[in-house]
Design an enzyme around this catalytic site. Structure first.
Site, mmCIF file in Angstrom:
data_model
loop_
_atom_site.group_PDB
_atom_site.id
_atom_site.type_symbol
_atom_site.label_atom_id
_atom_site.label_comp_id
_atom_site.label_asym_id
_atom_site.label_seq_id
_atom_site.Cartn_x
_atom_site.Cartn_y
_atom_site.Cartn_z
ATOM 1 C CB THR A 37 -52.312 77.135 76.939
ATOM 2 O OG1 THR A 37 -52.543 76.035 77.821
ATOM 3 C CG2 THR A 37 -52.895 78.397 77.558
ATOM 4 C CB SER B 298 -49.487 69.257 75.129
ATOM 5 O OG SER B 298 -49.695 69.576 76.480
ATOM 6 C CB THR C 260 -46.641 74.182 78.641
ATOM 7 O OG1 THR C 260 -47.810 74.036 79.458
ATOM 8 C CG2 THR C 260 -46.666 75.543 77.960
ATOM 9 C CG ASP C 261 -49.598 69.985 80.627
ATOM 10 O OD1 ASP C 261 -49.048 70.883 81.304
ATOM 11 O OD2 ASP C 261 -50.816 69.742 80.695
ATOM 12 C CB THR D 66 -37.336 69.552 82.861
ATOM 13 O OG1 THR D 66 -36.472 68.479 82.487
ATOM 14 C CG2 THR D 66 -38.394 69.016 83.812
ATOM 15 C CB THR E 155 -30.263 61.761 88.912
ATOM 16 O OG1 THR E 155 -30.592 62.221 90.220
ATOM 17 C CG2 THR E 155 -30.079 62.961 87.989
ATOM 18 C CD GLN E 156 -36.373 59.511 92.341
ATOM 19 O OE1 GLN E 156 -36.730 60.259 93.248
ATOM 20 N NE2 GLN E 156 -36.526 58.197 92.396
ATOM 21 C CB CYS E 157 -31.248 65.411 91.341
ATOM 22 S SG CYS E 157 -30.910 64.479 92.847
#
Length: 349
Positions: A17, A62, A93-94, A170, A280-282
């Protein structure tokens, strides 16, 4: 009176972007050439930094980034390593968190800053965040301490007002300017009126010859658990031809279904040389297998703990290690070692 020598920074344009502009006829977004992007930020002329740039041709979205593009970035840094004091990678950014993590593993004995940045709005848009992100990233990439050494000699990601370790980040939001977060590790610097660095959180490599890894193995899959996941689904994933490793996104602190079939599939895969790493998904927190009964079977099946690694870091670290080692035992041994500060020192389980 002597004039202080200007530090130099190389901008590496990959796309995204930040490199987009609006077509006045169609109002649609299209890639801009490097000179056009830089023309939107005349303030760069005011920085006491010598700035040069190279650009991917063509620029890439990206979402289309591949390990071959990571290799191209690494090759560019290696080629110009002795000529510049720091590097800024402009990236969409993706998948920026993946690329920053991958480069952190690829670049060996890094002694100079490599700063990934981008923007949520194109550089030519009135309220774009591109200008501040790019200017600050250049300042950080050029910054040296009183001994003439880089203040942040590692692969980082800068967005809005935070400098974060690249392999700890992330993408947290698709709309806010504060798009990235490092949930399990403190920021390396915070920007406001001044740039405040936190040296005790910065990772330092040995001062030996700089190099980079040339190979990635992409025979990796991410398996995200969910209530109701079936034996057919899990078995199909572990039966993918050529598969060498699985990133298992588990519940909570590393928990998974206690069904016998789930354990048996993973145990059989481990025996075949497939490496499974548990993250972990957290968003925040660490895997602690064995803490609850729901994770005991994973330990028995030979699953490795990813501790507090992000999914992006675990995935790219596996690709990097699989490119270095043919033996599953070697990959397993190296996977649980912290290499570039990507995880906290493992706790006894």
């Amino acid at each position: 009176m002597t004039t202080k020598k200007r530090n130099s920074v190389l901008l590496i344009f990959t796309g995204g972007t930040i490199s987009m502009g609006e077509n006045p006829e169609t109002q649609s977004l299209a890639p801009l050439d490097t000179e056009r992007v830089l023309s939107f930020i005349p303030e760069l002329q005011m920085l006491h930094v010598n700035i040069a740039s190279v650009s991917f041709s063509p620029l890439i979205d990206s979402s289309d980034v591949r390990p071959s593009d990571w290799l191209k970035i690494a090759e560019t840094i290696y080629k110009y390593y002795d000529d510049f004091d720091g590097f800024v990678v402009l990236h969409g950014t993706d998948t920026m968190a993946y690329s920053a993590a991958a480069l952190s593993f690829m670049l060996e004995n890094l002694q100079k800053p490599v700063i990934f940045t981008g923007s949520q709005l194109p550089v030519g848009v009135l309220r774009s965040d591109a200008k501040e992100n790019l200017i600050t990233s250049i300042e950080i990439a050029a910054a040296k301490n009183e001994h003439g050494r880089a203040i942040v000699p590692e692969v980082c990601l800068f967005f809005e007002d935070k400098l974060m370790r690249g392999n700890r980040t992330t993408k947290r939001n698709s709309e806010e300017f504060n798009a990235f977060a490092s949930f399990n590790y403190p920021e390396l610097a915070h920007t406001g009126v001044h740039i405040k660095y936190f040296p005790h959180y910065i990772h330092y490599e040995e001062e030996v010859k700089f190099g980079y890894a040339h190979h990635f193995d992409t025979n990796v899959v991410v398996l995200k658990l969910f209530p109701g996941i079936t034996e057919t689904t899990v078995r199909a994933i572990y039966s993918i031809p050529g598969l060498r490793a699985v990133v298992l996104e588990s519940f909570g602190s590393g928990n998974a279904p206690t069904d016998k079939w789930f354990y048996e599939i993973i145990r059989e895969a481990t025996d075949r040389g497939i490496v499974t790493v548990n993250v972990t998904q957290c968003r925040a927190g660490s895997v602690e297998m064995g803490r609850y009964e729901a994770s005991v079977n994973l330990l028995k099946a030979g699953v490795l703990s990813g501790y507090d690694m992000t999914m992006e870091a675990a995935t790219t670290k596996l690709m990097w290690l699989l490119g270095k080692y043919t033996s599953a035992d070697d990959v397993r041994r190296m996977m649980v070692e912290p290499w570039r500060g990507e995880m906290s020192w493992p706790k006894a389980e």
